[in-house]
Design a protein around this motif. Structure first.
Motif, PDB file in Angstrom:
ATOM      1  N   LEU A  53       0.777  -1.299   0.055  1.00 27.61           N
ATOM      2  CA  LEU A  53      -0.236   0.036   0.127  1.00 27.61           C
ATOM      3  C   LEU A  53       1.005   1.203   0.047  1.00 27.61           C
ATOM      4  N   ASP A  54       2.025   1.322   0.574  1.00 30.14           N
ATOM      5  CA  ASP A  54       2.888   2.444   0.836  1.00 30.14           C
ATOM      6  C   ASP A  54       3.412   2.556  -0.575  1.00 30.14           C
ATOM      7  N   ASP A  55       3.867   1.410  -1.373  1.00 31.35           N
ATOM      8  CA  ASP A  55       4.405   1.755  -2.634  1.00 31.35           C
ATOM      9  C   ASP A  55       3.348   2.136  -3.627  1.00 31.35           C
ATOM     10  N   GLU A  56       2.264   1.587  -3.464  1.00 31.75           N
ATOM     11  CA  GLU A  56       1.132   2.172  -4.259  1.00 31.75           C
ATOM     12  C   GLU A  56       0.784   3.828  -4.184  1.00 31.75           C
ATOM     13  N   VAL A  57       0.811   4.183  -2.713  1.00 30.62           N
ATOM     14  CA  VAL A  57       0.414   5.572  -2.573  1.00 30.62           C
ATOM     15  C   VAL A  57       1.677   6.581  -2.931  1.00 30.62           C
ATOM     16  N   SER A  58       3.004   6.164  -2.811  1.00 30.55           N
ATOM     17  CA  SER A  58       3.929   6.997  -3.314  1.00 30.55           C
ATOM     18  C   SER A  58       4.159   6.668  -4.854  1.00 30.55           C
ATOM     19  N   TYR A  59       3.724   5.711  -5.620  1.00 24.65           N
ATOM     20  CA  TYR A  59       3.735   5.803  -6.776  1.00 24.65           C
ATOM     21  C   TYR A  59       2.577   6.887  -7.484  1.00 24.65           C
ATOM     22  N   LYS A  60       1.334   6.521  -6.752  1.00 28.44           N
ATOM     23  CA  LYS A  60       0.232   7.584  -7.152  1.00 28.44           C
ATOM     24  C   LYS A  60       0.749   8.992  -7.058  1.00 28.44           C
ATOM     25  N   ALA A  61       1.270   9.473  -5.723  1.00 26.50           N
ATOM     26  CA  ALA A  61       1.685  10.723  -5.590  1.00 26.50           C
ATOM     27  C   ALA A  61       2.969  11.184  -6.738  1.00 26.50           C
ATOM     28  N   GLU A  62       3.567  10.092  -7.258  1.00 30.29           N
ATOM     29  CA  GLU A  62       4.676  10.490  -8.109  1.00 30.29           C
ATOM     30  C   GLU A  62       4.178  10.728  -9.482  1.00 30.29           C
ATOM     31  N   ILE A  63       2.988   9.999  -9.871  1.00 27.10           N
ATOM     32  CA  ILE A  63       2.483  10.326 -11.218  1.00 27.10           C
ATOM     33  C   ILE A  63       1.485  11.054 -11.358  1.00 27.10           C
ATOM     34  N   LYS A  64       0.914  11.594 -10.222  1.00 27.38           N
ATOM     35  CA  LYS A  64      -0.244  12.521 -10.181  1.00 27.38           C
ATOM     36  C   LYS A  64      -0.144  13.782 -10.957  1.00 27.38           C
ATOM     37  N   PRO A  65       1.340  14.480 -10.966  1.00 31.75           N
ATOM     38  CA  PRO A  65       1.106  15.685 -11.674  1.00 31.75           C
ATOM     39  C   PRO A  65       1.167  15.689 -12.989  1.00 31.75           C
TER      40      PRO A  65
END
Length: 130
Positions: A53-65
């Protein structure tokens, strides 16, 4: 003798009860051990899931912009692609000699001249003749 028989029956009942309780204790200990193993497996799964979940959240934060930019610019880019497509179609039609059904007045009034291949040889340069 009656007391002896009663004593023996109570001893047999107590012995049976003790055997049942010992069997129940063993059964409960096995159940507790099994639940403990299941709990450890669940804790391990929870740890792995938390890491995922932490990996998914950080990946989402990375690609959001980038995703936000794509969503924001989608309409503008679609219009630009459409304009480019229209320009390419127009250029293709022009190069293929496309003539629209209703020509403009300018095109109607000026007759088309044929290319003269011999015009270059009749041209005089600096007054020199051959």
């Amino acid at each position: 003798e009656e007391a002896q028989l009663e004593y023996e029956s109570q001893m047999a009942a107590a012995k049976n009860l003790r055997e049942e309780l010992v069997a129940k204790k063993v059964s409960l200990e096995e159940a507790i051990a099994k639940r403990g193993e299941e709990k450890e497996a669940e804790i391990e799964d929870q740890t792995e899931n938390t890491a995922a979940l932490d990996d998914e959240v950080s990946y989402k934060a990375e690609i959001k912009p980038d995703c936000d930019w794509i969503l924001g610019a989608f309409e503008k880019r679609a219009a630009a692609r459409e304009a480019e497509l229209n320009g390419l179609v127009g250029a293709k039609e022009f190069l293929a000699g496309y003539q629209p059904q209703a020509a403009s007045l300018l095109e109607r009034s000026a007759p088309r001249q044929q290319f003269d291949d011999s015009a270059l040889s009749r041209t005089r340069f600096l007054g020199l003749r051959r």
